[in-house]
Design a protein around this motif. Structure first.
Motif, mmCIF file in Angstrom:
data_model
loop_
_atom_site.group_PDB
_atom_site.id
_atom_site.type_symbol
_atom_site.label_atom_id
_atom_site.label_comp_id
_atom_site.label_asym_id
_atom_site.label_seq_id
_atom_site.Cartn_x
_atom_site.Cartn_y
_atom_site.Cartn_z
ATOM 1 N N UNK A 1 0.817 -1.271 0.064
ATOM 2 C CA UNK A 1 0.025 -0.106 -0.073
ATOM 3 C C UNK A 1 1.132 1.202 0.130
ATOM 4 N N UNK A 2 2.174 1.201 0.150
ATOM 5 C CA UNK A 2 2.965 2.094 0.272
ATOM 6 C C UNK A 2 3.479 2.877 -1.174
ATOM 7 N N UNK A 3 3.097 1.782 -2.155
ATOM 8 C CA UNK A 3 3.294 2.013 -3.517
ATOM 9 C C UNK A 3 2.147 2.411 -4.244
ATOM 10 N N UNK A 4 1.977 3.519 -4.696
ATOM 11 C CA UNK A 4 0.592 4.029 -5.335
ATOM 12 C C UNK A 4 0.504 3.252 -6.698
ATOM 13 N N UNK A 5 1.551 2.728 -7.490
ATOM 14 C CA UNK A 5 1.347 2.104 -8.551
ATOM 15 C C UNK A 5 0.866 0.625 -8.228
ATOM 16 N N UNK B 1 -4.780 -14.451 -1.491
ATOM 17 C CA UNK B 1 -6.274 -14.726 -2.250
ATOM 18 C C UNK B 1 -7.351 -13.699 -1.129
ATOM 19 N N UNK B 2 -7.086 -13.614 -0.246
ATOM 20 C CA UNK B 2 -8.138 -12.891 0.800
ATOM 21 C C UNK B 2 -7.827 -11.300 0.399
ATOM 22 N N UNK B 3 -6.615 -10.955 0.186
ATOM 23 C CA UNK B 3 -6.353 -9.580 0.250
ATOM 24 C C UNK B 3 -6.753 -8.980 -1.200
ATOM 25 N N UNK B 4 -6.396 -9.844 -2.205
ATOM 26 C CA UNK B 4 -6.718 -9.517 -3.564
ATOM 27 C C UNK B 4 -7.572 -10.023 -4.550
ATOM 28 N N UNK B 5 -8.016 -11.255 -4.138
ATOM 29 C CA UNK B 5 -9.203 -11.909 -4.978
ATOM 30 C C UNK B 5 -10.538 -11.579 -4.067
ATOM 31 N N UNK C 1 -16.940 0.512 -2.011
ATOM 32 C CA UNK C 1 -16.666 0.111 -0.467
ATOM 33 C C UNK C 1 -15.366 -0.900 -0.554
ATOM 34 N N UNK C 2 -14.695 -1.013 0.539
ATOM 35 C CA UNK C 2 -13.760 -1.987 0.799
ATOM 36 C C UNK C 2 -13.917 -2.681 2.060
ATOM 37 N N UNK D 1 -4.685 -5.614 8.709
ATOM 38 C CA UNK D 1 -3.452 -4.866 9.041
ATOM 39 C C UNK D 1 -3.323 -3.517 8.470
ATOM 40 N N UNK D 2 -2.274 -2.711 8.424
ATOM 41 C CA UNK D 2 -2.037 -1.415 7.941
ATOM 42 C C UNK D 2 -3.386 -0.434 8.447
ATOM 43 N N UNK D 3 -3.855 -0.067 7.412
ATOM 44 C CA UNK D 3 -4.937 1.113 7.613
ATOM 45 C C UNK D 3 -6.469 0.340 7.882
ATOM 46 N N UNK D 4 -6.461 -0.920 7.744
ATOM 47 C CA UNK D 4 -7.611 -1.683 7.887
ATOM 48 C C UNK D 4 -8.365 -1.757 6.938
ATOM 49 N N UNK D 5 -7.860 -1.500 5.473
ATOM 50 C CA UNK D 5 -8.623 -1.474 4.264
ATOM 51 C C UNK D 5 -8.052 -2.480 3.284
ATOM 52 N N UNK D 6 -8.971 -3.322 2.453
ATOM 53 C CA UNK D 6 -8.408 -4.053 1.276
ATOM 54 C C UNK D 6 -8.661 -3.353 0.041
ATOM 55 N N UNK D 7 -8.040 -2.534 -0.623
ATOM 56 C CA UNK D 7 -8.370 -1.879 -1.626
ATOM 57 C C UNK D 7 -8.991 -2.525 -2.901
ATOM 58 N N UNK D 8 -8.493 -3.709 -3.194
ATOM 59 C CA UNK D 8 -8.925 -4.415 -4.069
ATOM 60 C C UNK D 8 -10.332 -5.198 -4.040
#
Length: 297
Positions: A158-162, A253-257, A283-284, A289-296
Motif C-alpha cells: 500500500x506504500x506504492x501508489x502504482x 487470495x483474501x487480500x486481492x481476490x 466500498x472496501x 493490518x495497515x490502515x484496515x482496508x483491502x483496496x482491491x
C-alpha cells in the motif's frame, strides 16, 4: 447350434465394425461433433484470434495419454471437476494458466475452439513439457519476487501508489500491469499477448511456492486481480487458485481476490468470480493490518 454360432459371430463382427467407425469419427470429425458429447459444451465457433482449435482429436489424444501413463495431473478429480464446470458453461474461452505440468494437455483439450496460454518460470521444466507437447502455446517468464519476502510485500504494497486502484478514476481505476515496474507485485514484462487479451478464466497453479527462494504466487495473484478489475468485455473473470492450504496463497487470495468473490472451493482449490470495476459496488473490506482496508475488495 451352428445357426446360433453364426449369429453370434455376425453380431460380434457388426460390433467391431461399429466401434471402428466410431473411433474413426471421433478422431477425424470437425469441431461441431462435440455437440453430441455430454461431457463437453457444444462448441461451434472459436474466440481465440489466430489460434488453432484443439478439437476432438486433441481431447482423444489427452485421454489416451492419461490412460497409458502412471503420471497423473497435479489436481484431484474434484478439483478438476470444479474448473470443468466453468469450461462447460463458458467454452470456447480465453484461458490463462500459470504453470506447465502433467495436466497441461488436459486444459488444452478441454477448451476446444478457445485460446489456452501457459506461463512457466522453470527453464528446464519448460523444455521438458514443450518437448512432450510441442503444440502447447507456452511462454517462459521471469519473476522478481521471493517467497520469503511474501509477508513484507503484503504489509508494504500500500506504500506504492502504482500497486493500488487509482482514486477517483471510477470504472478505470485498475492499476496498470504492463510496464508497471514500480509496483513490486506487478508482472510487468510478460509476453504482449497476455496484456492484449482479456482472460475469461485463469488457473494459478504456479510458480513454485514451497521453499524460501522460490518466486511464490504473490505477483501472479496481484496481476490477475488487477487484470480482472480492468476487464471491459462481457462477463466476469473466473479465477482458480491452487494450494490454498498454504498461508501465502490464502493471505494473498483474501487480500486481492477477495472473500466476497469466492464462489466455491474443494480440496486445495478456490474458485473466485471477479467482476470488473465497472460492475461492482463501492466500498472496501476490512483487513487485519495497515490502515484496515483491502483496496482491491
Amino acid at each position: 447350434m451352428k445357426l446360433t454360432g453364426r449369429l453370434l459371430a455376425a453380431g460380434a463382427g457388426a460390433l467391431l465394425v461399429a466401434a471402428s467407425v466410431m473411433a474413426a469419427t471421433l478422431l477425424s470429425t470437425p469441431l461441431p461433433f462435440l455437440q453430441s458429447l455430454s461431457c463437453l459444451p457444444a462448441v461451434t465457433a472459436r474466440t481465440g484470434s489466430g489460434y488453432e482449435p484443439p478439437g476432438v482429436a486433441a481431447l482423444a489424444d489427452a485421454v489416451v495419454r492419461y490412460a497409458t501413463t502412471p503420471t497423473v495431473p497435479q489436481q484431484s478429480f474434484d478439483e478438476i471437476g470444479m474448473s470443468l464446470a466453468v469450461l462447460r458453461r463458458r467454452a470456447p474461452l480465453r484461458l490463462l494458466v500459470f504453470g506447465l505440468g502433467h495436466d497441461s494437455r488436459l486444459w488444452h483439450a478441454l477448451n476446444p475452439g478457445g485460446a489456452t496460454v501457459f506461463l512457466e518460470e522453470d527453464p528446464k521444466w519448460y523444455q521438458v513439457v514443450r518437448a512432450q507437447s510441442p503444440f502447447l502455446r507456452a511462454h517462459l517468464v521471469a519473476y522478481r519476487t521471493r517467497l520469503d519476502h511474501a509477508d513484507l510485500l503484503l504489509a508494504s504494497y500500500k506504500n506504492y501508489p502504482s500497486c493500488l486502484p487509482v482514486p477517483g478514476a471510477g470504472d478505470n481505476d485498475a492499476p496498470r500491469v504492463r510496464g508497471n515496474a514500480d509496483c513490486p507485485l506487478a508482472l510487468h514484462n510478460l509476453p504482449p499477448e497476455v496484456y492484449q487479451n482479456e482472460w475469461d478464466m485463469v488457473m494459478i497453479d504456479a510458480p513454485k511456492g514451497y521453499f524460501a527462494s522460490a518466486p511464490g504466487r504473490m505477483a501472479a495473484v496481484w496481476t490477475v486481480a488487477a487484470m480482472a478489475r480492468a476487464r471491459r468485455g462481457e462477463g466476469d473473470t473466473d479465477v482458480f487458485l491452487h494450494d490454498v492450504d498454504r498461508p501465502v496463497e490464502k493471505a494473498y487470495a483474501q487480500e486481492f481476490l477477495c472473500d466476497r468473490f469466492l464462489v466455491s472451493g474443494t480440496g486445495r482449490l478456490w474458485h473466485f468470480r471477479i467482476p470488473p470495476a465497472s460492475r461492482r459496488a463501492n466500498g472496501t473490506a476490512t483487513g487485519a493490518g495497515g490502515d484496515g482496508r483491502r483496496p482491491f475488495c
